[in-house]
Scaffold this motif. Structure first.
Motif, PDB file in Angstrom:
ATOM      1  N   ALA A   1      10.708   9.002  -6.047  1.00 55.78           N
ATOM      2  CA  ALA A   1      10.663   7.542  -5.965  1.00 55.78           C
ATOM      3  C   ALA A   1      10.476   7.029  -4.549  1.00 55.78           C
ATOM      4  O   ALA A   1      10.158   5.855  -4.354  1.00 55.78           O
ATOM      5  CB  ALA A   1      11.945   6.946  -6.550  1.00 55.78           C
ATOM      6  N   GLY A   2      10.665   7.885  -3.556  1.00 56.79           N
ATOM      7  CA  GLY A   2      10.539   7.441  -2.166  1.00 56.79           C
ATOM      8  C   GLY A   2       9.103   7.495  -1.685  1.00 56.79           C
ATOM      9  O   GLY A   2       8.160   7.736  -2.444  1.00 56.79           O
ATOM     10  N   ILE A   3       8.919   7.241  -0.398  1.00 58.33           N
ATOM     11  CA  ILE A   3       7.605   7.318   0.229  1.00 58.33           C
ATOM     12  C   ILE A   3       7.666   8.343   1.358  1.00 58.33           C
ATOM     13  O   ILE A   3       8.738   8.642   1.897  1.00 58.33           O
ATOM     14  CB  ILE A   3       7.131   5.953   0.765  1.00 58.33           C
ATOM     15  N   ARG A   4       6.513   8.876   1.709  1.00 58.94           N
ATOM     16  CA  ARG A   4       6.473   9.932   2.729  1.00 58.94           C
ATOM     17  C   ARG A   4       5.885   9.347   3.999  1.00 58.94           C
ATOM     18  O   ARG A   4       4.679   9.160   4.130  1.00 58.94           O
ATOM     19  CB  ARG A   4       5.629  11.111   2.234  1.00 58.94           C
ATOM     20  N   ILE A   5       6.778   9.037   4.943  1.00 59.19           N
ATOM     21  CA  ILE A   5       6.350   8.457   6.213  1.00 59.19           C
ATOM     22  C   ILE A   5       6.604   9.393   7.391  1.00 59.19           C
ATOM     23  O   ILE A   5       6.254   9.066   8.524  1.00 59.19           O
ATOM     24  CB  ILE A   5       7.031   7.091   6.467  1.00 59.19           C
ATOM     25  N   ASP A   6       7.197  10.545   7.127  1.00 58.15           N
ATOM     26  CA  ASP A   6       7.442  11.550   8.166  1.00 58.15           C
ATOM     27  C   ASP A   6       6.379  12.635   8.015  1.00 58.15           C
ATOM     28  O   ASP A   6       6.249  13.241   6.946  1.00 58.15           O
ATOM     29  CB  ASP A   6       8.842  12.127   8.028  1.00 58.15           C
ATOM     30  N   HIS A   7       5.633  12.885   9.075  1.00 61.16           N
ATOM     31  CA  HIS A   7       4.430  13.711   8.954  1.00 61.16           C
ATOM     32  C   HIS A   7       4.326  14.736  10.073  1.00 61.16           C
ATOM     33  O   HIS A   7       4.876  14.559  11.166  1.00 61.16           O
ATOM     34  CB  HIS A   7       3.169  12.840   9.018  1.00 61.16           C
ATOM     35  N   VAL A   8       3.556  15.785   9.765  1.00 62.03           N
ATOM     36  CA  VAL A   8       3.045  16.700  10.779  1.00 62.03           C
ATOM     37  C   VAL A   8       1.543  16.773  10.562  1.00 62.03           C
ATOM     38  O   VAL A   8       1.071  17.254   9.525  1.00 62.03           O
ATOM     39  CB  VAL A   8       3.666  18.104  10.662  1.00 62.03           C
ATOM     40  N   LEU A   9       0.794  16.231  11.525  1.00 65.51           N
ATOM     41  CA  LEU A   9      -0.668  16.303  11.483  1.00 65.51           C
ATOM     42  C   LEU A   9      -1.098  17.533  12.269  1.00 65.51           C
ATOM     43  O   LEU A   9      -0.648  17.747  13.399  1.00 65.51           O
ATOM     44  CB  LEU A   9      -1.298  15.055  12.087  1.00 65.51           C
TER      45      LEU A   9
ATOM     46  N   ALA B   1       4.007   5.356   8.088  1.00 67.87           N
ATOM     47  CA  ALA B   1       2.771   5.159   7.334  1.00 67.87           C
ATOM     48  C   ALA B   1       2.669   6.258   6.293  1.00 67.87           C
ATOM     49  O   ALA B   1       3.159   7.382   6.489  1.00 67.87           O
ATOM     50  CB  ALA B   1       1.560   5.194   8.261  1.00 67.87           C
ATOM     51  N   VAL B   2       2.020   5.929   5.178  1.00 71.65           N
ATOM     52  CA  VAL B   2       1.718   6.920   4.144  1.00 71.65           C
ATOM     53  C   VAL B   2       0.224   7.189   4.186  1.00 71.65           C
ATOM     54  O   VAL B   2      -0.547   6.427   4.777  1.00 71.65           O
ATOM     55  CB  VAL B   2       2.151   6.420   2.749  1.00 71.65           C
TER      56      VAL B   2
ATOM     57  N   THR C   1       0.823  -1.203   0.000  1.00 69.11           N
ATOM     58  CA  THR C   1       0.000   0.000   0.000  1.00 69.11           C
ATOM     59  C   THR C   1       0.858   1.253   0.000  1.00 69.11           C
ATOM     60  O   THR C   1       0.506   2.263  -0.613  1.00 69.11           O
ATOM     61  CB  THR C   1      -0.947   0.002   1.213  1.00 69.11           C
ATOM     62  N   ALA C   2       1.992   1.210   0.686  1.00 63.84           N
ATOM     63  CA  ALA C   2       2.886   2.362   0.715  1.00 63.84           C
ATOM     64  C   ALA C   2       3.380   2.736  -0.670  1.00 63.84           C
ATOM     65  O   ALA C   2       3.750   3.881  -0.919  1.00 63.84           O
ATOM     66  CB  ALA C   2       4.077   2.073   1.636  1.00 63.84           C
ATOM     67  N   LEU C   3       3.385   1.765  -1.572  1.00 59.83           N
ATOM     68  CA  LEU C   3       3.895   1.998  -2.929  1.00 59.83           C
ATOM     69  C   LEU C   3       2.775   2.099  -3.957  1.00 59.83           C
ATOM     70  O   LEU C   3       3.030   1.986  -5.151  1.00 59.83           O
ATOM     71  CB  LEU C   3       4.857   0.875  -3.318  1.00 59.83           C
ATOM     72  N   ARG C   4       1.529   2.313  -3.507  1.00 64.48           N
ATOM     73  CA  ARG C   4       0.414   2.305  -4.451  1.00 64.48           C
ATOM     74  C   ARG C   4       0.568   3.334  -5.575  1.00 64.48           C
ATOM     75  O   ARG C   4       0.342   3.001  -6.747  1.00 64.48           O
ATOM     76  CB  ARG C   4      -0.910   2.523  -3.716  1.00 64.48           C
ATOM     77  N   PRO C   5       0.948   4.594  -5.305  1.00 68.33           N
ATOM     78  CA  PRO C   5       1.115   5.527  -6.422  1.00 68.33           C
ATOM     79  C   PRO C   5       2.188   5.079  -7.408  1.00 68.33           C
ATOM     80  O   PRO C   5       2.024   5.213  -8.627  1.00 68.33           O
ATOM     81  CB  PRO C   5       1.504   6.845  -5.731  1.00 68.33           C
ATOM     82  N   HIS C   6       3.297   4.535  -6.884  1.00 71.08           N
ATOM     83  CA  HIS C   6       4.380   4.081  -7.756  1.00 71.08           C
ATOM     84  C   HIS C   6       3.915   2.923  -8.628  1.00 71.08           C
ATOM     85  O   HIS C   6       4.188   2.882  -9.842  1.00 71.08           O
ATOM     86  CB  HIS C   6       5.578   3.632  -6.912  1.00 71.08           C
TER      87      HIS C   6
END
Length: 313
Positions: free
Chosen positions: A268-276, A231-232, A30-35
């Motif tokens: 090409a990476g995933i975004r797992i670092d967040h500010v909610l 998590a993405v 799921t983390a790679l769904r856009p890719h």
């Protein structure tokens, strides 16, 4: 490269027996769904060139379905009216077991002057090396001296943030910090690092930790949650955990800029670092910065928060 990483991720999270945990493998994919969606569209184009039109159509539809949710994250929206709460700048940087270059990180902090800095995988040892390089900042660790950096999260607070109260929190495998007061007022900022869902046991922990975040984000006034969430936004668990908060990238058009791994290009990476941030916040600035010595890139956001009364509605 992307397909290879997807396959290796899937293999890592597969349980020993298929019937023990069918969902853990989907976490990595799921983390790679856009890719995978973009890759599917590319394959459909190649199939069409070879004359396999029906197959190309089927693959193309599957690719479009996978990639479609990402469109809203690359299309910026006009800003609404600014809320009447304070403006807050937060920097999140996973420092890779305390190995990130303290000089480079100190230069970033000195240049950007964030109000709050959240450093997953940092403890007292890393804090003691970094803090002397930062004039005026105060720092706290979620773990006591002697505990390895990898188990901790450090929070730094600038003078502009005022007199804050920082306390450790329990309920996650890796201890987190809660920051209140000062610029935040009655609002809480949670500095966290969730478990990585790389095997069935940690996937279960990750699920519970995101559920805990979901409890926080449904309190009043809505909090700020910053850190490495592993998590993405395509993960349903993270969407559920957002509650009355939104990702700070929402509406900025920068939702697909990868923060991990830093060895891959940002696209090409995933975004797992967040500010909610609370709903009704307006993101004034969002940038992804290099963090020498770490396998993550840093995230810097400046948001105008809603007033506490608005958040309580």
């Amino acid at each position: 490269m992307i397909v290879d990483r997807a396959l290796r991720t899937a293999v890592t999270v597969l349980p020993r027996r298929w019937r023990t945990d069918r969902r853990s493998a989907l976490v990595g994919l799921t983390a790679l769904r856009p890719h995978l969606g973009v890759a599917g569209l590319g394959v459909a184009g190649l199939l069409r060139l070879t004359g396999l039109r029906r197959t190309a159509t089927a693959v193309g539809l599957a690719g479009a379905a996978a990639a479609a949710p990402a469109l809203r994250r690359v299309l910026p929206r006009p800003d609404g009216p600014l809320p009447d709460g304070p403006e807050l700048t937060v920097l999140v940087a996973n420092v890779l077991l305390g190995r990130a270059d303290t000089g480079a990180l100190a230069a970033t902090v000195t240049r950007e002057r964030p109000d709050v800095v959240v450093l997953p995988e940092a403890g007292v040892a890393y804090l003691d090396r970094l803090l002397p390089l930062l004039g005026g900042y105060r720092g706290w660790s979620s773990v006591p001296p002697g505990v390895p950096d990898q188990r901790g999260t450090v929070v730094l607070v600038a003078p502009r943030a005022g007199e804050v109260d920082v306390r450790p929190g329990q309920g996650m495998r890796l201890p987190y910090l809660e920051v209140t007061g000062g610029l935040l007022g009655a609002r809480t900022l949670y500095a966290v690092h969730t478990s990585a869902p790389t095997n069935p046991r940690w996937t279960e922990l990750w699920t519970g930790e995101l559920a805990l975040i979901g409890e926080w984000t449904r309190t009043r006034p809505a909090p700020v949650v910053a850190g490495d969430l592993n998590a993405v936004v395509d993960h349903r668990r993270l969407r559920d955990a957002s509650g009355d908060c939104v990702d700070a990238t929402d509406g900025t058009g920068r939702g697909l800029v990868g923060t991990f791994p830093s060895s891959l290009p940002r696209w090409a990476g995933i975004r797992i670092d967040h500010v909610l941030v609370p709903r009704g916040s307006v993101t004034r600035r969002h940038v992804v910065l290099e963090t020498p010595g770490s396998d993550h890139r840093a995230v810097l956001v400046t948001v105008r928060l809603p007033g506490a009364q608005d958040s309580a509605r």
